[in-house]
Motif scaffolding. Structure first.
Motif, PDB file in Angstrom:
ATOM      1  N   LEU A 121      49.434  23.952   4.167  1.00 54.20           N
ATOM      2  CA  LEU A 121      50.319  23.789   3.044  1.00 54.20           C
ATOM      3  C   LEU A 121      50.378  24.940   2.125  1.00 54.20           C
ATOM      4  O   LEU A 121      51.190  25.128   1.503  1.00 54.20           O
ATOM      5  CB  LEU A 121      50.153  22.532   2.594  1.00 54.20           C
ATOM      6  N   ALA A 122      49.031  25.513   1.913  1.00 60.01           N
ATOM      7  CA  ALA A 122      48.822  26.367   0.868  1.00 60.01           C
ATOM      8  C   ALA A 122      49.998  27.621   1.122  1.00 60.01           C
ATOM      9  O   ALA A 122      50.091  28.491   0.265  1.00 60.01           O
ATOM     10  CB  ALA A 122      47.345  26.948   0.731  1.00 60.01           C
ATOM     11  N   MET A 123      50.340  27.776   2.551  1.00 57.36           N
ATOM     12  CA  MET A 123      50.995  29.222   2.928  1.00 57.36           C
ATOM     13  C   MET A 123      52.510  28.712   2.866  1.00 57.36           C
ATOM     14  O   MET A 123      53.088  29.275   3.566  1.00 57.36           O
ATOM     15  CB  MET A 123      50.526  29.602   4.153  1.00 57.36           C
ATOM     16  N   LEU A 124      53.004  27.535   2.359  1.00 56.14           N
ATOM     17  CA  LEU A 124      54.320  27.082   2.695  1.00 56.14           C
ATOM     18  C   LEU A 124      55.323  27.830   1.719  1.00 56.14           C
ATOM     19  O   LEU A 124      56.353  28.132   2.382  1.00 56.14           O
ATOM     20  CB  LEU A 124      54.276  25.408   1.970  1.00 56.14           C
ATOM     21  N   LYS A 162      57.096  30.398  16.460  1.00 59.80           N
ATOM     22  CA  LYS A 162      57.359  28.960  16.533  1.00 59.80           C
ATOM     23  C   LYS A 162      58.487  28.438  16.191  1.00 59.80           C
ATOM     24  O   LYS A 162      59.172  27.593  16.990  1.00 59.80           O
ATOM     25  CB  LYS A 162      56.255  28.332  15.666  1.00 59.80           C
ATOM     26  N   LEU A 163      59.279  28.971  15.103  1.00 59.50           N
ATOM     27  CA  LEU A 163      60.770  28.521  14.676  1.00 59.50           C
ATOM     28  C   LEU A 163      61.509  29.068  15.812  1.00 59.50           C
ATOM     29  O   LEU A 163      62.619  28.297  16.223  1.00 59.50           O
ATOM     30  CB  LEU A 163      60.903  28.998  13.376  1.00 59.50           C
ATOM     31  N   ALA A 284      62.031  21.193   2.539  1.00 60.33           N
ATOM     32  CA  ALA A 284      61.495  19.719   2.748  1.00 60.33           C
ATOM     33  C   ALA A 284      61.197  19.703   4.335  1.00 60.33           C
ATOM     34  O   ALA A 284      60.575  19.120   4.988  1.00 60.33           O
ATOM     35  CB  ALA A 284      62.704  18.823   2.342  1.00 60.33           C
ATOM     36  N   ASP A 285      62.138  20.496   5.026  1.00 57.79           N
ATOM     37  CA  ASP A 285      62.033  20.572   6.404  1.00 57.79           C
ATOM     38  C   ASP A 285      60.703  21.303   6.842  1.00 57.79           C
ATOM     39  O   ASP A 285      60.006  20.927   7.809  1.00 57.79           O
ATOM     40  CB  ASP A 285      63.152  21.321   7.023  1.00 57.79           C
ATOM     41  N   ARG A 289      57.198  19.959   8.659  1.00 61.80           N
ATOM     42  CA  ARG A 289      56.796  20.434  10.012  1.00 61.80           C
ATOM     43  C   ARG A 289      55.268  20.812   9.952  1.00 61.80           C
ATOM     44  O   ARG A 289      54.630  20.712  10.649  1.00 61.80           O
ATOM     45  CB  ARG A 289      57.642  21.580  10.350  1.00 61.80           C
ATOM     46  N   ILE A 290      54.946  21.447   8.612  1.00 63.05           N
ATOM     47  CA  ILE A 290      53.760  21.790   8.521  1.00 63.05           C
ATOM     48  C   ILE A 290      52.615  20.633   8.331  1.00 63.05           C
ATOM     49  O   ILE A 290      51.636  20.719   8.971  1.00 63.05           O
ATOM     50  CB  ILE A 290      53.389  22.711   7.296  1.00 63.05           C
TER      51      ILE A 290
END
Length: 330
Positions: A121-124, A162-163, A284-285, A289-290
């Motif tokens: 999450l730190a790389m979000l 991945k996306l 939010a999306d 996903r993460i």
């Protein structure tokens, strides 16, 4: 309370020599503020460019480094609603996240799932939205279409693979060494190639001469020209980085006679022009996903904030198999 911050007072070509772990006294949070212990913060190429003085926006000196990260609320000032002590939160962009603790405006903290992987999450904030928007903002790609990118083993490159796969878009992934190629193959890259003068030929052979409308460039220099040679007439090259340290080089032949477009992308510009609904929907999306493990990228190494010099040196080395994170020990 005592906190450790990664501080620098000058810029130059050797960022690890300029950055220092400094002990500071943090004040108690005032009304509307929160005291947060930092759980994880990545070292991005933009951070290194900021330290060297080559980034588009530079903070006043002296400064605390670090642009994104995740923390846990330790204490709340008066009049704070909707947050609680012990809650995991996304830190405000550009608030000096290479630190053991920081004080931030409570309204700028975004609650995150407490049971999710804090390091992922730190790389979000920066790389996932960059990858997503590179795929959607420039060319109307359909399932089955191809996109080519260099620096495919980078943070943005990993998310893009991945996306793209989720959207049915096939990726041609260009790297500079075989070790990096294996990392991208393991992540699901459809085609992985070693960069070189024969890149357009490699691409034609690997895709059976498929039409490629979009190239994503994080390197610049002559690498941009090689990507141009891989595109169909009328295609678009989007540059979002300058890992080579050189300006993008594209022959006028591609621009004049083949109708290629060379443009740039900076997440900050998109963010400033996007509506609140667009920003909220995108983040939010990606958060979902993460948090659920759908989007993950490799982590090469982690360092305590007191090891900031070693961490910056490790992040500056090219031959890594993932991101370098600051994970302060509390």
């Amino acid at each position: 309370m005592k906190a450790i911050q990664a501080r620098y007072s000058q810029r130059g070509p050797n960022p690890e020599a300029l950055i220092e772990p400094v002990e500071v006294d943090l004040p108690d949070p005032e009304p509307g503020e929160a005291l947060v212990e930092v759980l994880a913060s990545p070292i991005n190429p933009s951070d290194l460019l900021t330290l060297t003085g080559l980034y588009g926006i530079l903070p006043e000196l002296p400064a605390t480094a670090g642009n994104e990260g995740v923390g846990r609320i330790v204490a709340l000032g008066a009049d704070v609603q909707g947050l609680r002590e012990g809650q995991t939160v996304l830190l405000p962009l550009g608030c000096g996240t290479w630190a053991s603790h920081l004080v931030a405006a409570a309204g700028d903290l975004v609650p995150l799932p407490d049971n999710a992987d804090a390091q992922q999450l730190a790389m979000l904030t920066i790389n996932p939205p960059t990858a997503s928007l590179l795929l959607s903002e420039f060319v109307d790609l359909k399932p089955g279409d191809w996109v080519i990118q260099n620096a495919a083993n980078s943070g943005v490159g990993g998310y893009l693979v991945k996306l793209a796969a989720e959207r049915g878009i096939r990726t041609i992934n260009v790297v500079r060494r075989e070790g990096a190629a294996e990392v991208v193959r393991s992540a699901g890259g459809d085609v992985v190639l070693i960069d070189g003068d024969d890149l357009p030929g490699q691409v034609r052979e690997a895709t059976d001469g498929a039409r490629i409308q979009l190239a994503i460039d994080a390197v610049g220099g002559t690498s941009t020209e090689r990507l141009a040679g891989c595109l169909t007439d009328g295609g678009t090259i989007v540059n979002y980085g300058v890992m080579s340290g050189q300006p993008c080089q594209v022959s006028p032949t591609h621009l004049i006679f083949r109708g290629l477009t060379l443009t740039g992308f900076w997440l900050a510009t998109w963010y400033a022009g996007a509506s609140t609904e667009q920003r909220t929907t995108l983040y939010a999306d990606l958060t979902r996903r993460i948090a659920t493990g759908q989007l993950r990228v490799p982590i090469a190494d982690t360092f305590d904030i007191r090891q900031i010099k070693q961490a910056v040196a490790a992040a500056a080395r090219g031959e890594r198999a993932g991101k370098v994170l600051i994970t302060p020990r509390h």
